[in-house]
Design a protein around this motif. Structure first.
Motif, PDB file in Angstrom:
ATOM      1  N   ASN A 287       0.809  -1.220   0.000  1.00 14.16           N
ATOM      2  CA  ASN A 287       0.000   0.000   0.000  1.00 14.16           C
ATOM      3  C   ASN A 287       0.843   1.272   0.000  1.00 14.16           C
ATOM      4  N   ASN A 288       2.147   1.121  -0.140  1.00 15.92           N
ATOM      5  CA  ASN A 288       3.027   2.283  -0.235  1.00 15.92           C
ATOM      6  C   ASN A 288       3.202   2.595  -1.713  1.00 15.92           C
ATOM      7  N   LEU A 289       2.528   3.646  -2.190  1.00 13.18           N
ATOM      8  CA  LEU A 289       2.324   3.841  -3.626  1.00 13.18           C
ATOM      9  C   LEU A 289       3.166   4.964  -4.221  1.00 13.18           C
ATOM     10  N   SER A 290       4.447   4.979  -3.922  1.00 11.62           N
ATOM     11  CA  SER A 290       5.327   5.960  -4.556  1.00 11.62           C
ATOM     12  C   SER A 290       5.396   5.675  -6.054  1.00 11.62           C
ATOM     13  N   MET A 291       5.589   6.740  -6.844  1.00 18.56           N
ATOM     14  CA  MET A 291       5.533   6.619  -8.304  1.00 18.56           C
ATOM     15  C   MET A 291       6.791   7.186  -8.946  1.00 18.56           C
ATOM     16  N   SER A 292       7.082   6.731 -10.152  1.00 16.13           N
ATOM     17  CA  SER A 292       8.198   7.225 -10.947  1.00 16.13           C
ATOM     18  C   SER A 292       7.657   7.727 -12.277  1.00 16.13           C
ATOM     19  N   ILE A 293       8.002   8.971 -12.622  1.00 14.29           N
ATOM     20  CA  ILE A 293       7.518   9.591 -13.856  1.00 14.29           C
ATOM     21  C   ILE A 293       8.641   9.633 -14.880  1.00 14.29           C
ATOM     22  N   ASP A 294       8.325   9.325 -16.115  1.00 14.38           N
ATOM     23  CA  ASP A 294       9.295   9.394 -17.211  1.00 14.38           C
ATOM     24  C   ASP A 294       9.308  10.816 -17.774  1.00 14.38           C
ATOM     25  N   TYR A 295      10.256  11.635 -17.288  1.00 21.64           N
ATOM     26  CA  TYR A 295      10.339  13.026 -17.744  1.00 21.64           C
ATOM     27  C   TYR A 295      10.878  13.134 -19.169  1.00 21.64           C
ATOM     28  N   ASN A 296      11.418  12.050 -19.689  1.00 21.52           N
ATOM     29  CA  ASN A 296      11.953  12.030 -21.052  1.00 21.52           C
ATOM     30  C   ASN A 296      11.007  11.293 -21.993  1.00 21.52           C
ATOM     31  N   THR A 297       9.744  11.307 -21.680  1.00 22.98           N
ATOM     32  CA  THR A 297       8.773  10.540 -22.452  1.00 22.98           C
ATOM     33  C   THR A 297       8.838  10.856 -23.949  1.00 22.98           C
ATOM     34  N   THR A 298       8.764   9.818 -24.760  1.00 24.46           N
ATOM     35  CA  THR A 298       8.740   9.989 -26.211  1.00 24.46           C
ATOM     36  C   THR A 298       7.318   9.849 -26.769  1.00 24.46           C
TER      37      THR A 298
END
Length: 364
Positions: A287-298
């Motif tokens: 239930n620990n829902l840290s997220m990673s965002i792709d800042y270099n998204t294509t």
């Protein structure tokens, strides 16, 4: 250059259909109280004290207004003191829950867990807020910038608005021979952490300061809170800054188009932000829902600078567990999320919202 609501709502619809991988003072909130029936369904009487992220302050004000209107005996006080201050208050025991624009760091997690009497401090993504690059340059209405140029501006390597690197991306624009004032947040800010994370991942050769909640690069002008940053840009010619979309809109600031990993200069809209959100990953466990965002998204048409605001709350052990759960059940409900649509935020995609709802239900 105000965001068109139709585009924003379209972006919300998009994010709801796309699956994600992995498993101060502030501006006045909108007058709508959202889905009050959702608030009433989750009522828990009692008082809560919370603080932290200014990025989510307008969302929190709206939620509190709706919840308290429907829940007799509920009293919630949320102060937008900044993400760093919010986490410190949670760890120090003076905040029942905290708002943060970044998940707890490795060195913060055990300290936060220690406040949870055998439980753990959960990172609960609750608000998605695109970060606008705003500017105040007379006669320039459609500024385009890539990550390396932003990195050079914020590291002091580009100092004039008519610099060749800016001019090359803005053919035909009448760029003045005036100094750039790069505005950043004072104190610790999750918005700063996310913005510098974007620079460190998208302009590695030009940004050598990594990412952090506290501003590390030399020079520039500091302003307090998201509202302070927006006010500084609004009142001062030659400025550029990073600030959450809701504050950019409320202050009617011009927003730059940002070049994404697909090579497109993309305006900030709900649809463009939603395309980046759709590529995010859940990196936490259980239930620990840290997220990673792709800042270099294509992804074609994606706007790359997006932050996720978390509520930091104990999974168990808090003396205010019932009150915290009641309020967060509302904020994570479909109705609670829909209440954000007109405030410059993006409601959580359903694939994430349902996970947050489950995590909140487990609080005891």
């Amino acid at each position: 250059m105000k965001l068109q609501r139709s585009g924003y709502i379209a972006g919300i619809a998009l994010t709801a259909t796309l699956a994600l991988t992995g498993c101060g003072s502030d501006n006045d909130p909108a007058t709508s109280a959202g889905d009050t029936s959702a608030a009433a369904a989750n009522c828990a009487a009692g008082s809560l004290t919370a603080q932290g992220s200014t990025a989510q302050k307008n969302a929190m004000d709206e939620w509190i207004k709706a919840y308290q209107a429907q829940c007799s005996g509920a009293q919630i006080n949320y102060q937008g003191t900044g993400s760093g201050a919010g986490i410190e208050a949670f760890i120090g025991g003076t905040a029942d829950f905290a708002g943060s624009d970044s998940a707890l760091k490795e060195d913060e997690q055990p300290k936060a867990n220690a406040k949870c009497a055998g439980g753990e401090a959960l990172n609960l993504p609750m608000v998605i807020g695109p970060i606008a690059v705003v500017y105040n340059v007379d006669g320039v209405d459609d500024l385009q910038l890539d990550a390396p140029t932003l990195a050079k501006i914020y590291s002091g390597k580009i100092t004039k608005w008519n610099d060749a690197a800016i001019a090359a991306q803005n053919t035909g624009a009448k760029l003045p021979d005036t100094a750039i004032q790069a505005v950043h947040r004072s104190g610790e800010s999750g918005t700063t952490d996310n913005f510098t994370k974007y620079l460190s991942k998208s302009a590695e050769a030009d940004w050598t300061y990594s990412n952090a909640k506290a501003w590390k690069a030399p020079g520039g002008v500091a302003a307090t809170g998201s509202d302070g940053v927006a006010a500084k840009v609004k009142s001062t010619a030659g400025t550029i800054a990073y600030v959450e979309l809701s504050f950019a809109e409320n202050s009617d600031l011009k927003m730059a188009k940002i070049k994404n990993g697909a090579g497109e200069y993309t305006a900030l809209t709900g649809e463009s932000a939603g395309k980046t959100i759709a590529g995010a990953k859940i990196t936490g466990t259980g239930n620990n829902l840290s997220m990673s965002i792709d800042y270099n998204t294509t992804e074609a048409g994606a706007y790359p600078i997006v932050l996720v605001t978390y509520e930091i709350a104990c999974s168990k052990g808090s003396p205010k567990a019932k009150e915290i759960q009641g309020f967060l059940k509302y904020t994570s409900s479909t109705g609670g999320q829909q209440a954000l649509a007109d405030l410059g935020y993006a409601p959580l995609p359903e694939t994430i919202r349902s996970k947050v709802e489950t995590a909140v239900a487990s609080i005891s």
